[in-house]
Design a protein around this motif. Structure first.
Motif, mmCIF file in Angstrom:
data_model
loop_
_atom_site.group_PDB
_atom_site.id
_atom_site.type_symbol
_atom_site.label_atom_id
_atom_site.label_comp_id
_atom_site.label_asym_id
_atom_site.label_seq_id
_atom_site.Cartn_x
_atom_site.Cartn_y
_atom_site.Cartn_z
ATOM 1 N N GLN A 47 0.816 -1.212 0.000
ATOM 2 C CA GLN A 47 0.000 0.000 0.000
ATOM 3 C C GLN A 47 0.853 1.267 0.000
ATOM 4 O OE1 GLN A 47 -2.354 -0.667 3.531
ATOM 5 N NE2 GLN A 47 -3.848 -1.913 2.430
ATOM 6 N N GLN A 48 2.168 1.115 -0.144
ATOM 7 C CA GLN A 48 3.108 2.238 -0.155
ATOM 8 C C GLN A 48 3.072 3.045 1.145
ATOM 9 O OE1 GLN A 48 5.275 2.898 -2.822
ATOM 10 N NE2 GLN A 48 4.569 0.908 -3.501
ATOM 11 N N ARG A 49 2.783 2.387 2.249
ATOM 12 C CA ARG A 49 2.746 3.032 3.560
ATOM 13 C C ARG A 49 4.081 2.746 4.258
ATOM 14 N NH1 ARG A 49 -2.263 0.937 6.457
ATOM 15 N NH2 ARG A 49 -1.893 2.704 7.825
ATOM 16 N N LEU A 50 5.116 3.452 3.828
ATOM 17 C CA LEU A 50 6.479 3.166 4.277
ATOM 18 C C LEU A 50 6.665 3.386 5.771
ATOM 19 C CD1 LEU A 50 8.620 4.636 1.370
ATOM 20 C CD2 LEU A 50 7.745 2.317 1.668
ATOM 21 N N THR A 51 6.053 4.422 6.314
ATOM 22 C CA THR A 51 6.196 4.689 7.745
ATOM 23 C C THR A 51 5.619 3.545 8.559
ATOM 24 O OG1 THR A 51 6.052 7.061 7.356
ATOM 25 C CG2 THR A 51 5.670 6.319 9.598
ATOM 26 N N VAL A 52 4.434 3.081 8.176
ATOM 27 C CA VAL A 52 3.789 1.968 8.881
ATOM 28 C C VAL A 52 4.610 0.697 8.715
ATOM 29 C CG1 VAL A 52 1.718 0.505 8.948
ATOM 30 C CG2 VAL A 52 1.488 2.982 8.663
ATOM 31 N N ALA A 53 5.070 0.434 7.498
ATOM 32 C CA ALA A 53 5.873 -0.765 7.234
ATOM 33 C C ALA A 53 7.136 -0.764 8.079
ATOM 34 C CB ALA A 53 6.224 -0.856 5.757
ATOM 35 N N LEU A 54 7.812 0.371 8.133
ATOM 36 C CA LEU A 54 9.050 0.448 8.895
ATOM 37 C C LEU A 54 8.803 0.267 10.385
ATOM 38 C CD1 LEU A 54 12.078 0.877 8.767
ATOM 39 C CD2 LEU A 54 11.657 3.332 8.957
ATOM 40 N N PHE A 72 14.403 12.920 8.338
ATOM 41 C CA PHE A 72 13.596 13.574 7.319
ATOM 42 C C PHE A 72 12.710 12.504 6.690
ATOM 43 C CE2 PHE A 72 17.260 16.465 7.474
ATOM 44 C CZ PHE A 72 16.586 17.675 7.628
ATOM 45 N N ASP A 73 11.656 12.916 6.015
ATOM 46 C CA ASP A 73 10.714 11.967 5.412
ATOM 47 C C ASP A 73 11.409 10.962 4.490
ATOM 48 O OD1 ASP A 73 8.597 13.127 6.755
ATOM 49 O OD2 ASP A 73 7.981 14.385 5.069
ATOM 50 N N ALA A 74 12.384 11.406 3.728
ATOM 51 C CA ALA A 74 13.071 10.514 2.790
ATOM 52 C C ALA A 74 13.834 9.408 3.508
ATOM 53 C CB ALA A 74 14.028 11.317 1.916
ATOM 54 N N GLU A 75 14.169 9.614 4.766
ATOM 55 C CA GLU A 75 14.940 8.613 5.511
ATOM 56 C C GLU A 75 14.175 7.313 5.724
ATOM 57 O OE1 GLU A 75 18.243 8.503 6.388
ATOM 58 O OE2 GLU A 75 18.174 10.215 5.027
ATOM 59 N N TYR A 76 12.850 7.362 5.720
ATOM 60 C CA TYR A 76 12.071 6.136 5.904
ATOM 61 C C TYR A 76 12.354 5.157 4.765
ATOM 62 C CZ TYR A 76 9.629 8.510 9.645
ATOM 63 O OH TYR A 76 9.341 9.163 10.813
ATOM 64 N N ALA A 77 12.355 5.657 3.542
ATOM 65 C CA ALA A 77 12.661 4.797 2.389
ATOM 66 C C ALA A 77 14.117 4.355 2.426
ATOM 67 C CB ALA A 77 12.353 5.526 1.084
ATOM 68 N N HIS A 78 15.022 5.265 2.806
ATOM 69 C CA HIS A 78 16.439 4.901 2.892
ATOM 70 C C HIS A 78 16.658 3.816 3.953
ATOM 71 C CE1 HIS A 78 17.466 8.017 0.110
ATOM 72 N NE2 HIS A 78 17.135 8.996 0.929
ATOM 73 N N MET A 79 15.934 3.925 5.043
ATOM 74 C CA MET A 79 16.047 2.930 6.115
ATOM 75 C C MET A 79 15.549 1.571 5.629
ATOM 76 S SD MET A 79 16.862 2.215 9.189
ATOM 77 C CE MET A 79 16.407 2.058 10.885
ATOM 78 N N LEU A 80 14.423 1.555 4.927
ATOM 79 C CA LEU A 80 13.915 0.292 4.376
ATOM 80 C C LEU A 80 14.914 -0.293 3.369
ATOM 81 C CD1 LEU A 80 10.123 1.036 3.994
ATOM 82 C CD2 LEU A 80 11.142 -0.765 5.386
ATOM 83 N N ASN A 81 15.539 0.565 2.585
ATOM 84 C CA ASN A 81 16.561 0.086 1.646
ATOM 85 C C ASN A 81 17.748 -0.518 2.377
ATOM 86 O OD1 ASN A 81 15.258 0.618 -0.770
ATOM 87 N ND2 ASN A 81 16.049 2.699 -0.888
ATOM 88 N N ALA A 82 18.147 0.095 3.485
ATOM 89 C CA ALA A 82 19.264 -0.450 4.271
ATOM 90 C C ALA A 82 18.910 -1.840 4.785
ATOM 91 C CB ALA A 82 19.607 0.486 5.426
#
Length: 94
Positions: A47-54, A72-82
């Motif tokens: 569902q592209q809910r990165l904050t919830v997923a993380l 920052f908001d972009a860090e959520y995606a970076h964290m999931l990538n890590a």
């Protein structure tokens, strides 16, 4: 954990295989090694809910550690990538 020495060696080894350690922004984190024993993470990602997923992936303690970095908001995606890279899935491209 201090009481880990009371667990049988096989149980400690199995639990270690279920988690992985990775680093993001110089901070170490522990998370599930895959999505096989998580609940809701896959759906949140679909569902592209990165904050919830993380938050679901990391759990309360590790997610608080992440929030304490004032991301920052972009860090959520970076964290999931890590996590993806540490789990052997590669970069998601986000």
């Amino acid at each position: 954990m201090p009481q880990d020495h009371l667990k049988p060696a096989a149980q400690r080894e199995a639990e270690a295989d279920e988690t992985l350690e990775f680093e993001h922004g110089g901070v170490p984190y522990t998370a599930p090694a895959n999505l096989e024993r998580t609940k809701g993470v896959g759906r949140a990602l679909d569902q592209q809910r990165l904050t919830v997923a993380l938050e679901l992936l990391l759990g309360p303690k590790e997610f608080k550690k992440f929030l304490d970095t004032d991301p920052f908001d972009a860090e959520y995606a970076h964290m999931l990538n890590a996590w993806n890279e540490a789990a052997g899935f590669g970069d998601t491209g986000n």
